[in-house]
Write a protein that holds these residues in place. Sequence first.
Motif, PDB file in Angstrom:
ATOM      1  N   PHE A 175     -10.965   8.954   8.754  1.00  0.00           N
ATOM      2  CA  PHE A 175     -11.732   8.314   9.827  1.00  0.00           C
ATOM      3  C   PHE A 175     -11.910   6.817   9.553  1.00  0.00           C
ATOM      4  O   PHE A 175     -11.783   5.982  10.453  1.00  0.00           O
ATOM      5  N   VAL A 176     -12.189   6.476   8.313  1.00  0.00           N
ATOM      6  CA  VAL A 176     -12.328   5.059   7.958  1.00  0.00           C
ATOM      7  C   VAL A 176     -11.007   4.314   8.169  1.00  0.00           C
ATOM      8  O   VAL A 176     -10.987   3.172   8.626  1.00  0.00           O
ATOM      9  N   GLU A 177      -9.901   5.004   7.894  1.00  0.00           N
ATOM     10  CA  GLU A 177      -8.592   4.397   8.194  1.00  0.00           C
ATOM     11  C   GLU A 177      -8.461   4.139   9.690  1.00  0.00           C
ATOM     12  O   GLU A 177      -7.944   3.109  10.109  1.00  0.00           O
ATOM     13  N   LYS A 178      -8.946   5.095  10.478  1.00  0.00           N
ATOM     14  CA  LYS A 178      -8.864   4.942  11.925  1.00  0.00           C
ATOM     15  C   LYS A 178      -9.702   3.731  12.377  1.00  0.00           C
ATOM     16  O   LYS A 178      -9.272   2.937  13.214  1.00  0.00           O
ATOM     17  N   LEU A 179     -10.892   3.603  11.785  1.00  0.00           N
ATOM     18  CA  LEU A 179     -11.733   2.446  12.099  1.00  0.00           C
ATOM     19  C   LEU A 179     -10.985   1.152  11.799  1.00  0.00           C
ATOM     20  O   LEU A 179     -10.990   0.210  12.583  1.00  0.00           O
ATOM     21  N   ALA A 180     -10.354   1.129  10.615  1.00  0.00           N
ATOM     22  CA  ALA A 180      -9.617  -0.064  10.201  1.00  0.00           C
ATOM     23  C   ALA A 180      -8.516  -0.366  11.209  1.00  0.00           C
ATOM     24  O   ALA A 180      -8.352  -1.502  11.658  1.00  0.00           O
ATOM     25  N   GLN A 181      -7.803   0.681  11.586  1.00  0.00           N
ATOM     26  CA  GLN A 181      -6.712   0.524  12.536  1.00  0.00           C
ATOM     27  C   GLN A 181      -7.216  -0.058  13.858  1.00  0.00           C
ATOM     28  O   GLN A 181      -6.611  -0.950  14.433  1.00  0.00           O
ATOM     29  N   ARG A 182      -8.373   0.430  14.303  1.00  0.00           N
ATOM     30  CA  ARG A 182      -8.911  -0.065  15.571  1.00  0.00           C
ATOM     31  C   ARG A 182      -9.340  -1.532  15.478  1.00  0.00           C
ATOM     32  O   ARG A 182      -9.421  -2.222  16.479  1.00  0.00           O
ATOM     33  N   THR A 183      -9.664  -1.982  14.278  1.00  0.00           N
ATOM     34  CA  THR A 183     -10.038  -3.394  14.144  1.00  0.00           C
ATOM     35  C   THR A 183      -8.798  -4.237  13.893  1.00  0.00           C
ATOM     36  O   THR A 183      -8.889  -5.451  13.747  1.00  0.00           O
ATOM     37  N   GLY A 184      -7.639  -3.582  13.798  1.00  0.00           N
ATOM     38  CA  GLY A 184      -6.415  -4.325  13.548  1.00  0.00           C
ATOM     39  C   GLY A 184      -6.285  -4.744  12.101  1.00  0.00           C
ATOM     40  O   GLY A 184      -5.557  -5.672  11.765  1.00  0.00           O
ATOM     41  N   ARG A 185      -7.012  -4.089  11.220  1.00  0.00           N
ATOM     42  CA  ARG A 185      -6.908  -4.413   9.795  1.00  0.00           C
ATOM     43  C   ARG A 185      -6.427  -3.220   9.009  1.00  0.00           C
ATOM     44  O   ARG A 185      -6.179  -2.161   9.544  1.00  0.00           O
ATOM     45  N   TYR A 186      -6.394  -3.431   7.732  1.00  0.00           N
ATOM     46  CA  TYR A 186      -5.805  -2.449   6.878  1.00  0.00           C
ATOM     47  C   TYR A 186      -6.775  -2.157   5.764  1.00  0.00           C
ATOM     48  O   TYR A 186      -7.407  -3.053   5.212  1.00  0.00           O
ATOM     49  N   ILE A 187      -6.955  -0.885   5.453  1.00  0.00           N
ATOM     50  CA  ILE A 187      -7.822  -0.528   4.342  1.00  0.00           C
ATOM     51  C   ILE A 187      -7.041   0.441   3.459  1.00  0.00           C
ATOM     52  O   ILE A 187      -6.295   1.284   3.951  1.00  0.00           O
ATOM     53  N   SER A 188      -7.170   0.280   2.150  1.00  0.00           N
ATOM     54  CA  SER A 188      -6.412   1.135   1.243  1.00  0.00           C
ATOM     55  C   SER A 188      -7.119   1.140  -0.101  1.00  0.00           C
ATOM     56  O   SER A 188      -8.110   0.445  -0.291  1.00  0.00           O
ATOM     57  N   TYR A 189      -6.592   1.928  -1.018  1.00  0.00           N
ATOM     58  CA  TYR A 189      -7.208   1.941  -2.342  1.00  0.00           C
ATOM     59  C   TYR A 189      -7.132   0.574  -2.999  1.00  0.00           C
ATOM     60  O   TYR A 189      -8.009   0.177  -3.740  1.00  0.00           O
ATOM     61  N   ALA A 190      -6.062  -0.151  -2.671  1.00  0.00           N
ATOM     62  CA  ALA A 190      -5.913  -1.488  -3.259  1.00  0.00           C
ATOM     63  C   ALA A 190      -6.846  -2.497  -2.592  1.00  0.00           C
ATOM     64  O   ALA A 190      -7.336  -3.423  -3.230  1.00  0.00           O
ATOM     65  N   GLN A 191      -7.077  -2.295  -1.278  1.00  0.00           N
ATOM     66  CA  GLN A 191      -7.976  -3.201  -0.554  1.00  0.00           C
ATOM     67  C   GLN A 191      -9.087  -2.364   0.057  1.00  0.00           C
ATOM     68  O   GLN A 191      -9.052  -2.046   1.251  1.00  0.00           O
ATOM     69  N   PRO A 192     -10.050  -1.986  -0.751  1.00  0.00           N
ATOM     70  CA  PRO A 192     -11.000  -0.967  -0.290  1.00  0.00           C
ATOM     71  C   PRO A 192     -12.148  -1.475   0.586  1.00  0.00           C
ATOM     72  O   PRO A 192     -12.989  -0.686   0.982  1.00  0.00           O
ATOM     73  N   LEU A 193     -12.197  -2.758   0.905  1.00  0.00           N
ATOM     74  CA  LEU A 193     -13.303  -3.252   1.723  1.00  0.00           C
ATOM     75  C   LEU A 193     -12.816  -3.717   3.089  1.00  0.00           C
ATOM     76  O   LEU A 193     -11.840  -4.448   3.187  1.00  0.00           O
ATOM     77  N   LEU A 194     -13.536  -3.283   4.121  1.00  0.00           N
ATOM     78  CA  LEU A 194     -13.154  -3.674   5.476  1.00  0.00           C
ATOM     79  C   LEU A 194     -14.311  -4.415   6.135  1.00  0.00           C
ATOM     80  O   LEU A 194     -15.459  -4.005   6.056  1.00  0.00           O
ATOM     81  N   ASP A 195     -13.989  -5.513   6.788  1.00  0.00           N
ATOM     82  CA  ASP A 195     -14.972  -6.246   7.564  1.00  0.00           C
ATOM     83  C   ASP A 195     -14.240  -6.660   8.832  1.00  0.00           C
ATOM     84  O   ASP A 195     -13.415  -7.566   8.790  1.00  0.00           O
TER      85      ASP A 195
END
Length: 508
Positions: A175-195
Motif C-alpha cells: 500500500f505504501v508503494e501504491k501511495l508512492a506511485q500516486r505521488t509520482g515518486r519511488y520508495i524502496s528499501y534503499a530509499q525508505p522515506l517518502l515525502d
Amino acid sequence: MVININLNPTVPPLPNITDKKNVDVRYILVSPYVTAHLYWNKEISELVYEIEEPVLQENEKEALEKLERAMLELININVAVEKNLEATTSYIDKTARLLIDELNMKISSETYEKIFYYLFRDFIGLNEIDPVLRDYFVEDIECNGIDTPVYIIHRIYRNMRTNIRYTDMEKLASFVEKLAQRTGRYISYAQPLLDGTLPDGSRVNATYTKDVTSKGPTFTIRKFTKIPWTPTQLIGFHNVSPEMLAYFWMLLQYKSNILIAGGTASGKTTLLNALAFFIPPEARVVSLEDTREINLPRENWLPAVARPAVGLSKGGEIDLFAILKNSFRQNPDYLIVGEIRGKEAFVLFQGMASGHASLSTMHADSVDTLIRRLQTPPIELSPTLVNTLDCVAIMTHATMGQKETRRLREIVEIVNVDKDGTAVVSTPFTWNAANDSFYFKKQSKVFEKISIRYGIPVIKLQKEMMTRTKLLYELYKRKIFGFTEVEEIINNYYKNPVQVLADFNIEE
Ligand SMILES: Nc1ncnc2c1ncn2[C@@H]1O[C@H](COP(=O)(O)OP(=O)(O)OP(=O)(O)O)[C@@H](O)[C@H]1O
Ligand SMILES: [Mg+2]
C-alpha cells in the motif's frame, strides 16, 4: 443496471459536542455504499471513527478476490487513475462484467453492486482508507504500522481511532508503494522515506522499512480539499449576491481587512478562496494555514503550511504563530490566514495595524461572539487592535427545500470599538431567510474610510461597485464559472476596465 456512485454527498452540519461521551453521529461518505459512524466507545473510553462498508459474505469475498486477481492481470492501474472519474468508473464496471462472463461466475446484481464498490475502492481509490480520504471532516490520517489502529484528526472531534488496522506487513508495504506511485515518486528499501503530494494536493509522508520504525511501514496523509469555487459559482449557488461580491472586490482593492465567520463547515474557507480572486494581480500575497486548503488564482503568492507534531515530524512542529511572524519579512501586501484560533491572531492584527491587508476566517456564529472572543484569552487583543478590522462576513448553513446549502447571512462593518471593548457596527448587507433574498440596506461605512484614506469620493466608490456588480452578474449569466477564466477577466479588469466592460456590453 446502472452503477450509481456519488463521491461528493452533501456535507451535513455536525453538532459541536463539548462532552465527548455524548458523541454519536453518522454521515454518508460514498453514497450509497459507505457511512462513517463516530461515537464514544465505552469499553476503551475513546472516541472512535468507524467506516461502515458493504458487508460481504464468505462466497462474495471469494468472488471479489478472484475478480481482483483477474483484473490486476488485465488493467494498467496507472491508466485507470486520475483521468475522468466517470470514464474510469465505467471502465472498471465494464471490465468487471466482462471478466464475470469470461470466468463464468454466477453473481447476483445485489452482490455485484457490493463487489463493484470494492473494485472501485481498490483500483481507482486508495483501498481501505479511500472513504476516509473523501471525508471532508478528516484533516489527517495516520498509520503507525501494523497491528495498530489508523488514527485520524477530525475537524470537530479531533483525534480519533478508526476501525482500520493493517495486519499484514506485506499488504501495508505494498500500500505504501501504491501511495508512492500516486505521488509520482519511488520508495524502496534503499530509499525508505517518502515525502510527496497526491494528485488532489494532499501531502504524504511515509516510511518503508522495518528498521526506520518498529512496526513496519508507516504513513501520514494531510488532506487537501478540492479546487476552489469561483465567485460566479457562488452566485450560481445563490450563496452570495453579486452586490456582496462587488462590495468585497472594492474592499480588497483598497486593502481592507476582512474576517469571515460562521459555524463549522458553513463555507468560510470556500468564501475566502472565492474572495481571493479580487486581490489585485500584482499584489504580493502570503497565505498561512494549518491544513492546505487555500488555492489562489495568482502567481505572486507564497503559500505556507504549519507543520504539526505528528508522524515522522514529531518534534519538528512549526506553528502558525511562528510562520506568521516570519511572513512579515516577506513584506506581503495581503496576508491570508486560513483560520485564526489562538495567539497567531495577535500577530495578524498587528500586521493589519501596520498596513498589511488581511483576509481570514474564524469560528464564531455572530459578530458579538467574534468581538468577544478576539478580546478574551487565548487571543486577548486590545480594543484598538480589534478596531483595525473593517468588516465581518457571517456564513451560515441553510436548508432550502430539501437541500442543505450555505448563505452569506450578513456583512457587518466594524465602525468603532470603544475602550471598554464594545463595538459599534453597521450592517450594509443581510440575507432574509423567509424569501431567500439578499438585501443591500445601507451605505457602507468602510467606503467612507476608503474615501478618506485614498481621497476618492464615496459616490465614485458606490458607482464603481455597481459597475462591478453588473459585470459579475453578466459573467454569471454567461455561465463563466471556470477558475482560470474568472481569474483572467478580473485581472484584465484591473488593467483595462473599459475594454472588459465593452467586451461584456456593460454600460457604466
Ligand atoms: N454553497 C455551498 N453549497 C454546498 N456545499 C458547500 C457550499 N459551500 C461550501 N460547501 C461545502 O461545505 C464544506 C465546508 O466548506 P468550507 O470548508 O468552506 O467550510 P468552513 O466553514 O471553512 O469549514 P471549517 O469550519 O471546517 O473550517 C465543503 O465540503 C464545501 O465544499
Ligand atoms: Mg475552514
